[in-house]
Design a protein around this motif. Structure first.
Motif, PDB file in Angstrom:
ATOM      1  N   LEU A 234     -30.728  22.783  45.380  1.00  0.00           N
ATOM      2  CA  LEU A 234     -29.617  22.135  44.665  1.00  0.00           C
ATOM      3  C   LEU A 234     -28.605  23.120  44.087  1.00  0.00           C
ATOM      4  CD1 LEU A 234     -31.664  19.470  42.675  1.00  0.00           C
ATOM      5  CD2 LEU A 234     -30.466  19.154  44.847  1.00  0.00           C
ATOM      6  N   ARG A 257     -25.009  23.780  41.278  1.00  0.00           N
ATOM      7  CA  ARG A 257     -25.234  22.454  41.852  1.00  0.00           C
ATOM      8  C   ARG A 257     -24.013  21.566  41.606  1.00  0.00           C
ATOM      9  NH1 ARG A 257     -30.399  20.082  39.295  1.00  0.00           N
ATOM     10  NH2 ARG A 257     -31.047  22.211  39.791  1.00  0.00           N
ATOM     11  N   ALA A 258     -23.885  20.483  42.357  1.00  0.00           N
ATOM     12  CA  ALA A 258     -22.829  19.498  42.099  1.00  0.00           C
ATOM     13  C   ALA A 258     -22.965  19.004  40.668  1.00  0.00           C
ATOM     14  CB  ALA A 258     -22.948  18.332  43.072  1.00  0.00           C
ATOM     15  N   GLY A 259     -21.851  18.994  39.957  1.00  0.00           N
ATOM     16  CA  GLY A 259     -21.878  18.577  38.567  1.00  0.00           C
ATOM     17  C   GLY A 259     -22.281  19.692  37.624  1.00  0.00           C
ATOM     18  N   ALA A 282     -17.592  19.842  43.094  1.00  0.00           N
ATOM     19  CA  ALA A 282     -17.779  19.022  41.892  1.00  0.00           C
ATOM     20  C   ALA A 282     -18.340  19.810  40.714  1.00  0.00           C
ATOM     21  CB  ALA A 282     -18.650  17.788  42.189  1.00  0.00           C
ATOM     22  N   VAL A 283     -18.033  21.104  40.651  1.00  0.00           N
ATOM     23  CA  VAL A 283     -18.478  21.880  39.493  1.00  0.00           C
ATOM     24  C   VAL A 283     -17.475  21.740  38.348  1.00  0.00           C
ATOM     25  CG1 VAL A 283     -19.649  23.588  40.938  1.00  0.00           C
ATOM     26  CG2 VAL A 283     -17.301  24.044  40.136  1.00  0.00           C
TER      27      VAL A 283
ATOM     28  N   ILE B  96     -29.283  14.979  41.491  1.00  0.00           N
ATOM     29  CA  ILE B  96     -27.828  15.009  41.373  1.00  0.00           C
ATOM     30  C   ILE B  96     -27.308  13.636  40.937  1.00  0.00           C
ATOM     31  CG2 ILE B  96     -25.661  15.436  42.603  1.00  0.00           C
ATOM     32  CD1 ILE B  96     -27.405  17.976  42.191  1.00  0.00           C
ATOM     33  N   SER B  99     -28.022  12.983  37.336  1.00  0.00           N
ATOM     34  CA  SER B  99     -27.133  13.703  36.411  1.00  0.00           C
ATOM     35  C   SER B  99     -25.729  13.097  36.403  1.00  0.00           C
ATOM     36  CB  SER B  99     -27.068  15.183  36.793  1.00  0.00           C
ATOM     37  OG  SER B  99     -26.292  15.377  37.956  1.00  0.00           O
ATOM     38  N   TYR B 101     -23.745  12.413  39.281  1.00  0.00           N
ATOM     39  CA  TYR B 101     -22.870  12.843  40.385  1.00  0.00           C
ATOM     40  C   TYR B 101     -23.259  12.205  41.714  1.00  0.00           C
ATOM     41  CZ  TYR B 101     -20.364  15.520  37.126  1.00  0.00           C
ATOM     42  OH  TYR B 101     -19.571  15.842  36.053  1.00  0.00           O
ATOM     43  N   ARG B 104     -22.101  13.116  45.103  1.00  0.00           N
ATOM     44  CA  ARG B 104     -22.624  14.339  45.731  1.00  0.00           C
ATOM     45  C   ARG B 104     -24.142  14.237  45.893  1.00  0.00           C
ATOM     46  NH1 ARG B 104     -20.390  16.131  48.695  1.00  0.00           N
ATOM     47  NH2 ARG B 104     -20.745  18.347  48.499  1.00  0.00           N
ATOM     48  N   HIS B 286     -12.303  20.319  36.073  1.00  0.00           N
ATOM     49  CA  HIS B 286     -13.412  19.568  36.672  1.00  0.00           C
ATOM     50  C   HIS B 286     -12.847  18.435  37.505  1.00  0.00           C
ATOM     51  CE1 HIS B 286     -17.223  17.847  37.445  1.00  0.00           C
ATOM     52  NE2 HIS B 286     -17.124  16.853  36.612  1.00  0.00           N
ATOM     53  N   GLY B 287     -13.441  18.233  38.660  1.00  0.00           N
ATOM     54  CA  GLY B 287     -12.963  17.140  39.498  1.00  0.00           C
ATOM     55  C   GLY B 287     -13.837  16.994  40.714  1.00  0.00           C
ATOM     56  N   GLY B 288     -13.307  16.281  41.692  1.00  0.00           N
ATOM     57  CA  GLY B 288     -14.056  16.053  42.923  1.00  0.00           C
ATOM     58  C   GLY B 288     -14.069  14.580  43.263  1.00  0.00           C
ATOM     59  N   PRO B 289     -14.813  14.246  44.308  1.00  0.00           N
ATOM     60  CA  PRO B 289     -14.940  12.828  44.669  1.00  0.00           C
ATOM     61  C   PRO B 289     -15.624  12.091  43.522  1.00  0.00           C
ATOM     62  CG  PRO B 289     -16.277  14.249  46.124  1.00  0.00           C
ATOM     63  CD  PRO B 289     -15.634  15.150  45.137  1.00  0.00           C
TER      64      PRO B 289
END
Lengths: 342, 342
Positions: A234, A257-259, A282-283, B96, B99, B101, B104, B286-289
């Protein structure tokens, strides 16, 4: 009047010479007599010619010492007190300071402009910048208190920016002084697992002494792969980036890891972050010049109470007169961090 | 068996044609009969030829509808239930997902691959992806629930990623559907001041209806200057970026105060972030799908309880058969967002 201070003339050419004795210029200034100062990894950017050196320039921004004189508006410190200050002078009253970002104070003044590798230093905005210790500390405590001025405070901020917390897995990219202080900070904040990325045996040893539980010697994609294998595929919850290059930033983002949270405190040089990678990673990304002032009261308490011992980061101590050798030893990686005694 | 669905053949060429009826392929799948679907701003990347179209490709990833059939391992939804799902299928059980997310998830599957602009849709990982409403909602509630599937959930995430909170000043960069939903989210989260950056009068009006208190029509440095003037020279506490271009990301970072938060939810295209600027900006990025699944239960409650009304973001409703016109209207900026009724 004159004093001795380090001045860089060109890459590789640092000289200790006479400089004008600093005086009170603004009513908010203090002048302090330095007990100790040191050489920062970021000083090597000039020493190595990566940042230009256009004219002879006083060097240094880390300092502890005794207040000699204060301007007429200074109320929180007085002559005779031992003080620790941040490498960025701040008023500590503006909205940005109050939110904890003193390093981006609306009145911010970099101490580096005044050259702290010297016998005396003018500190602007003294009320907002300096924190006095309860008593004059033992000389043996001076190195640890000096560390708080930048390298420890920066590692501390890196750990907070990376949202290090109890039970988390933390990666530290960079085994320089700031990275090592990031390890110490992560340990103090209760991280369960601290993975130090380091190729140098002496630094690996020190990282373990500061609290690292695992060492990854590989870099780049191989290093990321090792981190994934240690974290069930992860990546880490928190990553402290303490280098500032394209490679180290990529490695930090890919090790999360993502997030997860990446706290980057290595001063960026030529870094371009690809937006798409950052988007899909997505960090959380947060960093910048550390607001050391925010942490100084806490760090001074922890040091004087013997709860943390950051002074091991100084593995070379020299008189100020030998500053050039201090730079050379760090440049050649014979020393992690050089303490200078005026 | 066949159904009707939208397929893109080339930039500007979307056709509604017969597609195979979806079936249960994995025991964790569900097949739903769509009550409504819509065209996303991100669908325009293909429509405008910015993303390549290499072969005829089913389109769409936003959906609400009634469960028709479930695989044998599906336990949380059953045929006959009305469901809302995220544009990313997730198991909602991995570390993930737990948490927060889900977008992801270690098993993540983009719904877009199955083409939601259609009569029926196969949804993988149905237990982790779909949320059933307590009862079958009135048809009038369908558009608002559909918005939750992506555009509202994405604006919601943008606001959370930007740490929007009571009393804060928020800038929203981008006046498309996601930006407008970011305004609505910021309002719901208690922002004191919401500055919408928009040059289009109809969108300015809608932004105000959703809660914007100020409009800045300028872009680039002029826009940033306007934001600074509205925020005592400091910049905003929170910035929601909802475009995904170099210009919009720069504008977002420069509109934030030091220590502020930038939440970026516009899918990045060709963005390179300069490390030094990011370092000295000291923003949180911070961002992302968007992990829409995280917010679905809350959003459904808020919608069914009439606390938020995101459906105004749909300013064009067409039968699925006219999907091509729906794309055209958005491409020509005649419509903000097109709802399609199968």
């Amino acid at each position: 009047m004159a004093m001795r201070g380090a001045v860089i003339y060109a890459p590789g050419d640092v000289r200790v010479e006479d400089r004008d004795m600093p005086t009170i210029e603004q009513p908010t200034d203090a002048v302090i007599k330095l007990s100790a100062t040191c050489v920062c990894g970021s000083d090597l950017w000039e020493y190595r010619g990566i940042n230009p050196v256009e004219r002879p320039t006083p060097m240094g921004h880390e300092y502890v010492g005794v207040v000699q004189e204060v301007g007429k508006d200074v109320t929180s410190v007085r002559p005779g007190q031992f003080v620790v200050g941040s490498f960025m002078a701040s008023d500590n009253t503006c909205a940005i300071c109050r939110s904890g970002y003193q390093s981006r104070c609306v009145q911010v003044k970099p101490i580096g402009a005044n050259g702290a590798q010297a016998e005396y230093l003018r500190v602007p905005l003294a009320d907002g910048t300096l924190v006095a210790t309860p008593d004059t500390p033992d000389d043996a405590m001076v190195p640890a208190l000096l560390a708080a001025s930048d390298v420890l405070g920066t590692g501390w901020f890196g750990a907070h920016a990376a949202a290090v917390d109890k039970g988390k897995t933390v990666v530290v990219v960079g085994d320089g002084a700031v990275g090592l202080m990031g390890v110490l900070a992560a340990k103090h904040l209760g991280a369960e697992r601290i993975i130090a990325m380091s190729r140098h045996e002496s630094r690996q040893t020190l990282a373990r002494a500061f609290g690292a539980t695992d060492i990854v010697a590989e870099r780049g994609d191989d290093g990321v792969q090792q981190v994934k294998e240690l974290t069930e595929g992860l990546g880490a919850h928190s990553v402290i980036e303490a280098v500032g290059t394209q490679e180290s930033m990529s490695q930090a983002i890919r090790s999360s890891r993502a997030g997860g949270h990446v706290g980057f405190v290595g001063v960026s040089h030529g870094v371009e972050l690809p937006g798409e990678e950052l988007f899909y990673s997505a960090v959380h990304l947060h960093g910048g010049p550390a607001p050391v002032r925010q942490y100084l009261p806490e760090l001074i308490d922890l040091i004087l109470g013997d709860h943390i011992a950051p002074d091991a980061v100084f593995d070379l101590t020299l008189p100020l007169a030998k500053a050039a050798e201090g730079y050379r030893a760090m440049d050649e990686r014979r020393a992690i961090k050089t303490l200078l005694r005026p």
